[in-house]
Design a protein around this motif. Structure first.
Motif: not given
Length: 305
Positions: A205-229
């Motif tokens: 999030i804080h590195d402009p060279l890496k922001q392209w790696k973040l997608s809405p799906m990635d952010l959802q994976s934080r919310v659904r950590w336990e579901d992924y587990t």
């Protein structure tokens, strides 16, 4: 070879090695271009990694062995599939990049498929992966694979429970078919902790060279950590077959994860050095009647650096 020529060749080889190390440093910069605040927080939470000289020494050694593995695969006509799975930001792309970095792209290729098209959604689930399987003498690295069905598709609701259950019933036999056909199938899961993933997402999030790696799906994976587990645990329980077992790579330390994965991969194959014919550089043919024509200046890339 006279002394002057020999010294010139040695100087050239040293310069080439320096360029090789520069290339590695450039790749490593992707991990260093962080805001100072995030870097400080990350270092406190993460602790020291393997010293950089030790890391590069081990990396170059393993990459040299991977070249031998590649030559053996080509020489013996082996067919190799290596699957890399794991949570978002777990380091799959990093290890794939280091594995393929010095190998022949005609022999070793990476497959990272996008979301299925409307047409592909109507096909047999495994159908879109089959065209990417290797022929003899090839290695295919899957950056995510058919295990999308039991992972992101299941957690995000892109597949029904019936489809997921059908997948679990089908995938062991599908993989056994691949192995029976002569494919060597290796499956890696890169594992990181909840806290480590949070730090890596903050870095992106804080590195402009890496922001392209973040997608809405990635952010959802934080919310659904336990579901992924839960999805991961069932995937291991139902697809860890003797013909194609899972190997878990602890990934909190990126450098150690890369080295450990590469070392383990090499240990799975009875590869040996393949004899090569001695390469002799032929003499250049000179034609005294040939005159090289000057190219227009506008064809050249400007020398800004």
């Amino acid at each position: 070879m006279d002394d002057e020529t020999g010294q010139g060749a040695q100087d050239w080889l040293e310069a080439e090695l320096a360029d090789t190390l520069d290339e590695d440093y450039e790749i490593e910069l992707e991990d260093a271009v962080l805001s100072m605040k995030i870097r400080e927080i990350y270092r406190k939470a993460h602790g020291p990694s393997i010293p950089r000289p030790d890391y590069f020494r081990a990396l170059l050694h393993l990459q040299a062995e991977l070249i031998k593995l590649q030559d053996w695969v080509t020489h013996t006509g082996q067919k190799v599939v290596i699957i890399f799975e794991g949570r978002d930001s777990a380091g799959k792309g990093g290890v794939i990049k280091r594995i393929a970095q010095r190998l022949n792209p005609r022999v070793v290729r990476t497959v990272a498929l996008p979301a299925p098209s409307d047409r592909e959604k109507t096909q047999w689930y495994f159908q879109r992966y089959v065209p990417h399987l290797p022929a003899g003498g090839e290695i295919v690295l899957f950056d995510r694979s058919w295990y999308n069905r039991s992972g992101v598709e299941r957690v995000m609701g892109f597949a029904t429970e019936d489809q997921v259950e059908q997948f679990f019933q089908d995938v062991p036999e599908f993989e056994r078919m691949l192995v029976r056909s002569g494919i060597r199938l290796v499956k890696y899961w890169f594992s990181i902790t909840d806290e480590e993933q949070q730090m890596r997402f903050l870095m992106r999030i804080h590195d402009p060279l890496k922001q392209w790696k973040l997608s809405p799906m990635d952010l959802q994976s934080r919310v659904r950590w336990e579901d992924y587990t839960k999805a991961k645990e069932e995937t291991f329980a139902r697809t860890n077959i003797p013909e194609a077992p899972w190997y878990v790579v602890p990934g909190n330390d990126k450098k150690r994860a890369r080295l450990n994965c590469m070392d383990h991969l090499l240990s799975l194959f009875p590869y040996e050095e393949v004899p090569h014919e001695e390469i002799v550089l032929p003499e250049r043919v000179y034609n005294p009647d040939y005159e090289r024509s000057a190219l227009p200046a506008e064809l050249y890339v400007p020398s800004k650096y």
